[in-house]
Each structure stands twice: as structure tokens, then as C-alpha cells.
Design a protein around this motif. Structure first.
Motif, short mmCIF file in Angstrom:
data_model
loop_
_atom_site.label_atom_id
_atom_site.label_comp_id
_atom_site.label_asym_id
_atom_site.label_seq_id
_atom_site.Cartn_x
_atom_site.Cartn_y
_atom_site.Cartn_z
N LYS A 112 -10.55 -12.25 -18.91
CA LYS A 112 -11.50 -13.36 -19.09
C LYS A 112 -11.48 -14.32 -17.91
N VAL A 113 -10.31 -14.45 -17.27
CA VAL A 113 -10.27 -15.36 -16.12
C VAL A 113 -10.40 -14.60 -14.80
N GLY A 114 -10.91 -13.39 -14.88
CA GLY A 114 -11.29 -12.70 -13.64
C GLY A 114 -10.29 -11.71 -13.08
N TYR A 115 -9.25 -11.37 -13.83
CA TYR A 115 -8.30 -10.36 -13.34
C TYR A 115 -8.81 -8.95 -13.63
N ARG A 116 -8.49 -8.02 -12.75
CA ARG A 116 -8.66 -6.60 -13.04
C ARG A 116 -7.33 -6.11 -13.61
N THR A 117 -7.39 -5.25 -14.61
CA THR A 117 -6.15 -4.89 -15.31
C THR A 117 -6.02 -3.37 -15.46
N ALA A 118 -4.78 -2.90 -15.40
CA ALA A 118 -4.53 -1.47 -15.59
C ALA A 118 -3.23 -1.23 -16.33
N MET A 119 -3.23 -0.18 -17.11
CA MET A 119 -2.04 0.20 -17.88
C MET A 119 -1.81 1.70 -17.65
N ILE A 120 -0.66 2.03 -17.04
CA ILE A 120 -0.38 3.43 -16.69
C ILE A 120 1.02 3.80 -17.16
N GLY A 121 1.12 4.87 -17.97
CA GLY A 121 2.44 5.35 -18.38
C GLY A 121 2.69 5.26 -19.86
N LYS A 122 3.91 4.86 -20.24
CA LYS A 122 4.25 4.86 -21.66
C LYS A 122 3.71 3.60 -22.36
N TRP A 123 2.98 3.81 -23.41
CA TRP A 123 2.33 2.73 -24.14
C TRP A 123 2.97 2.61 -25.52
N LEU A 165 4.51 11.05 -11.41
CA LEU A 165 3.08 11.05 -11.71
C LEU A 165 2.60 9.63 -12.01
N VAL A 166 3.39 8.90 -12.80
CA VAL A 166 3.02 7.52 -13.14
C VAL A 166 2.96 6.67 -11.87
N THR A 167 3.92 6.88 -10.99
CA THR A 167 3.93 6.12 -9.73
C THR A 167 2.71 6.46 -8.87
N ASP A 168 2.41 7.76 -8.76
CA ASP A 168 1.22 8.19 -7.98
C ASP A 168 -0.03 7.51 -8.52
N MET A 169 -0.19 7.54 -9.84
CA MET A 169 -1.41 6.97 -10.44
C MET A 169 -1.46 5.46 -10.22
N ALA A 170 -0.28 4.81 -10.30
CA ALA A 170 -0.24 3.36 -10.09
C ALA A 170 -0.68 3.03 -8.66
N ILE A 171 -0.14 3.78 -7.70
CA ILE A 171 -0.49 3.52 -6.30
C ILE A 171 -1.97 3.83 -6.03
N ASN A 172 -2.44 4.92 -6.63
CA ASN A 172 -3.87 5.24 -6.47
C ASN A 172 -4.77 4.14 -7.00
#
Ligand code: SGN
Ligand code: CA
Length: 524
Positions: A112-123, A165-172
Motif C-alpha cells: 500500500k505504501v509503494g513497496y514491491r514484495t516477493a516471497m520465495i521458498g518455504k511458506w 534453487l531458492v537463492t537463484d530465484m531470489a537473485i533473479n
């Protein structure tokens, strides 16, 4: 309308420039990484030191020595972090629950305050993630080798080792964000070092030539504890399966399906490619043969299982540490380092043979503690150690505060930003804990309690029992002083404060004693 346009444009541009100045947030989170398995925490494993990169974060920032969870179990810890609310308020009290993703969470508020957000890995929250521009998560516990990931478009199988894999996706994802003007918040959440501990192939021989030190309490018999400690099912001796958990030798005619174990280790092996399995067997085969020849029994067998367990656990951590290193290198090379706050944490602590155990759940120090290391260039002074009592309950508030967003009044924790700045006045003096899962895997009785800087009081309400520890004189919690008249005054005060915390956090869940007849079925 038209005349107000320039003002509107002005507002918009200033909002964008404000956005560009706000720090990015990289939250690196692991599963079951006990603080005493991080070199910087200076615990009894420090000489093995599997974490040079995490230690480097600590040197550049602030290490929290008294960081705790509110409920020492995976899904619940994650739900507390999402909401800034205790388990009984956010509704996710045990791993069997499903998270109500429609409720208020900090990623939604950051967006809501303008951040882009991502969640990668164990949820591990059952329902799909909400509040993220991008997400790719492991279904349930996920697998170490060649895992599936859930995405908004469906499931995908990925070849390789989960931590990598999680690290690769995070960096990508970070690379794709590079062209955006908006600040970002990335949650990079590893499965490692969760049971069943499966290291990357490149780490299978790490520690082959050394004996890992043993914890002082490896042969604890819980003589002074309330009864639940004696009736758990998380002992290296009786409950850590030689094959299913630590990939030990399989005697001829052995059938894992007939064994009393979760069998997830064996299931994981079945996911490997032929080549992976070959490398795996080449690493464990000769060691297993030697073990069979030694015909170990009693304490020697426990010691062998401990060594295999802790080595695999630390090997998994080595993978995590390399991931931290890769992320830090990327942030540096991309010129993002100065304006990015990096947090390292894990959902709770873990028993590394301490008290003879593996797993977590208890309010005892080893599993109650969470690692928390924060590097915020220009804010956290390098090499600082903070000793205030903090909890995962504070993370959501902290992230919002870092982003300059308002912290909703119904969140139950406190922003840690003042602590990051070195301001420690008026901080809280006690913490509240409540574990809700019993009967369940590992059989840890439900309990709640209070911890201050020096003391801890725990109530195992189902069995109507108490424990009290003086952590200054007894850091390993070996002497239950609940009935010692010397502490009567302290205990009375804590009982009062505990009541106060239960009111403050509005915990009105059922904490009644089990009828004696029911209690008996758990006391064979
Ligand atoms: C699995 C594990 C347990 C662990 C729970 C919860 N067994 O059931 O040892 O306590 O998850 O862990 S396993 O052999 O299947 O790994 S949590 O981290 O998800 O809370
Ligand atoms: Ca966990």
C-alpha cells in the motif's frame, strides 16, 4: 479539477522520490536454525563455525542475543511474523491450521505504501500467499532434492538442491526489480536445515575428519523437570531413526515401512536422480559399513547418531550460509547494499543434542530463542550486540516502521527500529509464550509462560505442573526451583506478571487441566 493538477503531480513526484529513498528489505529466513549453530552467537559449536557469511553480517550490523519466538513451531512462527499478532489472535495456533490470508499482514501494508514484495521458498501456512507481487513457495514442508514449487500459475518441478534453487530465484527476482523505482521487500525463506537433514552433494564430506563437540546435556535424564519433559518423543536415543532420519546402515531384511518413523528421509532419497543417489551412497556407504562393524550399543550408539545428525544439520547450514554470501555479493555488485536492510532469522531455535533431543516446541532456551541479525548501513552500528527482549511478534511492526508506514494499533509487538538506532530506554521487561500442539508429533505438552531477563516461569496446564528457572545461576535449566522457598517472592511476582501478559495479549484460550483419567492415557 484541472487547476489542481500541478499540485497533484507535485504530490505524486514527491511520493515517488520518497519511495526511492526508502530502504529495501531483504529478509533471509530459515527453518529450525538454532542461534547456537551460528558462529557469531558464540555457543558451544563456535569452533566448528559453519556460518562465516552470517557472521560477517553480524560484524557489519547488530546481533540480538535475547531474541525469542512466541510459539516454537514453524507455521505459527511464520503467521506471527506476517501479522504482528500472537497465534491465538491470528488464528494459526498449530501446524495443522490453515492461515486466513484475508487478514491484515505486513506485506499487504508495505504494498500500500509503494513497496514491491516477493516471497520465495518455504511458506508452510496452508493457504496461498497474499500480499506479494511475486511468489513461488514449497508445498507444505517441501523437498531438499528436485522439489516442486507452487506458483500462482500452478506447480512446477525444479531440478537441483532446494537451498540453491531458492537463492537463484531470489537473485533473479532482484535482477528483475532492478529497473523499478519502487523499494522492495524480499522474503527468501529456506527449507534448510529442517528434518530430514539432507545436505547438498558438495557438502556431503564436510566434517568427515572431525568429531563435533557434544552438548553438556546430551545425556540429560530430565530428573528435575515437570513430567512432560520425560514423556516427549524427540530423543536422539529413542526417537531419531537410524535409517529414516540419519541415513544409517540398513540391516539385511530391513523394511522402513514397518518402522515407527516419519520416513521422510527415505521418501526424499526416492526423489533423487540416479547420479545424485550415486554420489549420496558413495558418501554414506563406507561410513555406514564402518559403523555396522563397530557394533555400537548404549551411549556409544547415541554418540554415533548424534555425530551423524549434527554433521548433516551443519552441512545443511553450510548451504544456507553460502546462500547468504551469494545474496550479499549480489546486493553489493548491484549497488544496492547501502540502501538495503538485511535481516537473518529463523522460525525458532532447535535442540542440537541439548537435553538429549532434536526438534523444538519447548519454552526452554534452545528452542525458544531465534537468531536475529540485522545489518542496516548507516543505522545499526557495526559489531553491536543487543540484549533487550525481542520477539518475532515485533517483525511486522519493524518492517512497516523501516518503510515509514503506519503501524496498525491492533498489532501486538513493537518496532525494533529504536533498538537498531541504539535507543534502549523504556523497553519491555518480560515476554509471553504459548505452545498449543498436544497430543501431536514429538508429544510436547501444551504450555505457556513468562521470561524476564533473568527468570522463567512455565505452566504445563494440561498436567497442572509448573517449572521455574533462575537463568543466571542455571542457564541450562537443569534445576526446577518452582517449590524452592528462596524464590517464593520472585515466583509470586512472575505469577502476577504472567496474568498481566495474558490479559495484555488477550489470550483467553482454554488452559484447563485435563481430567486425571485423560492424563493417565499419556503416562503409560
Ligand atoms: C515434521 C517433522 C517433525 C517436525 C514437524 C514440524 N518430521 O512432521 O520432526 O517437528 O514436521 O516441523 S519429518 O520427519 O517429516 O521431517 S515444522 O518446522 O514444520 O514446524
Ligand atoms: Ca521450523
Amino acid at each position: 479539477m484541472l487547476r489542481s493538477l500541478p499540485f497533484f503531480v507535485l504530490l505524486l513526484t514527491s511520493a515517488i522520490s520518497l519511495a526511492a529513498d526508502r530502504p529495501n528489505i531483504v529478509f533471509i529466513f530459515t527453518d529450525d536454525h538454532a542461534p547456537h549453530a551460528i558462529g557469531a552467537y558464540d555457543g558451544w559449536l563456535k569452533n566448528v563455525n559453519p556460518t562465516p557469511n552470517i557472521d560477517s553480517l553480524a560484524r557489519q550490523g547488530m546481533l540480538f542475543q535475547n531474541s525469542f519466538c512466541t510459539n516454537s513451531i514453524c507455521g505459527p512462527s511464520r503467521a506471527v511474523i506476517q501479522t504482528g499478532k500472537h497465534s491465538h489472535i491470528n488464528g494459526f495456533m498449530t501446524n495443522g491450521n490453515r492461515f486466513d490470508g484475508d487478514q491484515q499482514t505486513f506485506p499487504k501494508l508495505l504494498r500500500k505504501v509503494g513497496y514491491r514484495t516477493a516471497m520465495i521458498g518455504k511458506w508452510h501456512l496452508g493457504t496461498d500467499p497474499q500480499g506479494f507481487d511475486y511468489w513461488r513457495v514449497l508445498p507444505g514442508q517441501g523437498d531438499y532434492y528436485n522439489p516442486f514449487f507452487k506458483t500462482p500459475q500452478g506447480r512446477v518441478k525444479m531440478d537441483g538442491y532446494c537451498t540453491d534453487l531458492v537463492t537463484d530465484m531470489a537473485i533473479n527476482w532482484l535482477k528483475e526489480e532492478a529497473s523499478s523505482d519502487q523499494p522492495f521487500m524480499l522474503m527468501c525463506q529456506h527449507k534448510a536445515p529442517h528434518r530430514t537433514w539432507m545436505p547438498a552433494l558438495r557438502h556431503l564430506h564436510l566434517y568427515d575428519d572431525i568429531e563435533i563437540p557434544e552438548p553438556a546435556t546430551l545425556f540429560d535424564k530430565w530428573e528435575d523437570n515437570a513430567s512432560p519433559a520425560r514423556f516427549q518423543e524427540m530423543e536422539i536415543d529413542r526417537h531419531l531413526h537410524l535409517v529414516g532420519d540419519v541415513f544409517g546402515p540398513q540391516p539385511s531384511g530391513f523394511d522402513i515401512m514397518k518402522e515407527k518413523t516419519d520416513r521422510s528421509g527415505i521418501k526424499n532419497l526416492a526423489r533423487m536422480t540416479e547420479e545424485q543417489l550415486k554420489a549420496w551412497n558413495a558418501a554414506y556407504g563406507p561410513k555406514n559399513e564402518a559403523m555396522l562393524k563397530a557394533k555400537l550399543t548404549g551411549k556409544d550408539l547415541i554418540r554415533w547418531k548424534y555425530q551423524r545428525y549434527i554433521k548433516n544439520y551443519l552441512r545443511c547450514i553450510k548451504g544456507v550460509d553460502e546462500s547468504v554470501g551469494r545474496l550479499m555479493t549480489y546486493l553489493h555488485d548491484a549497488g544496492l547494499e547501502d540502501n538495503t536492510i538485511v535481516i537473518y532469522s529463523s522460525d525458532q531455535g532447535f535442540y542440537l543434542g541439548d537435553h538429549g533431543w532434536y526438534d523444538k516446541r519447548w519454552m526452554y532456551e534452545e528452542s525458544f530463542k531465534m537468531p536475529l541479525i540485522v545489518k542496516w548501513p548507516g543505522v545499526t552500528k557495526p559489531r553491536t550486540v543487543n540484549k533487550q527482549l525481542v520477539q518475532n511478534l515485533d517483525y511486522a511492526e519493524t518492517f512497516l516502521d523501516v518503510a515509514g508506514a503506519e503501524v496498525p494499533a491492533d498489532m501486538q509487538g513493537r518496532s525494533l527500529v529504536p533498538l537498531f538506532k541504539g535507543e534502549t530506554a523504556d523497553w519491555r521487561e518480560s515476554l509471553y509464550y504459548h505452545y498449543h500442539e498436544y497430543p501431536s508429533v514429538h508429544m510436547v505438552a501444551k504450555h505457556f509462560g513468562i521470561r524476564t531477563g533473568r527468570y522463567k516461569l512455565i505452566r504445563f496446564y494440561q498436567f497442572d505442573e509448573w517449572e521455574f528457572y533462575d537463568l543466571k545461576n542455571d542457564p541450562e535449566e537443569l534445576t526446577n526451583q518452582y517449590s524452592n522457598p528462596k524464590y517464593a517472592g520472585v515466583v509470586a511476582k512472575l505469577l502476577d506478571d504472567l496474568k498481566g501478559l495474558r490479559t495484555q495479549y488477550a489470550d483467553d484460550t482454554d488452559v484447563s487441566v485435563m481430567p486425571v483419567e485423560w492424563q493417565k492415557q499419556f503416562r503409560p
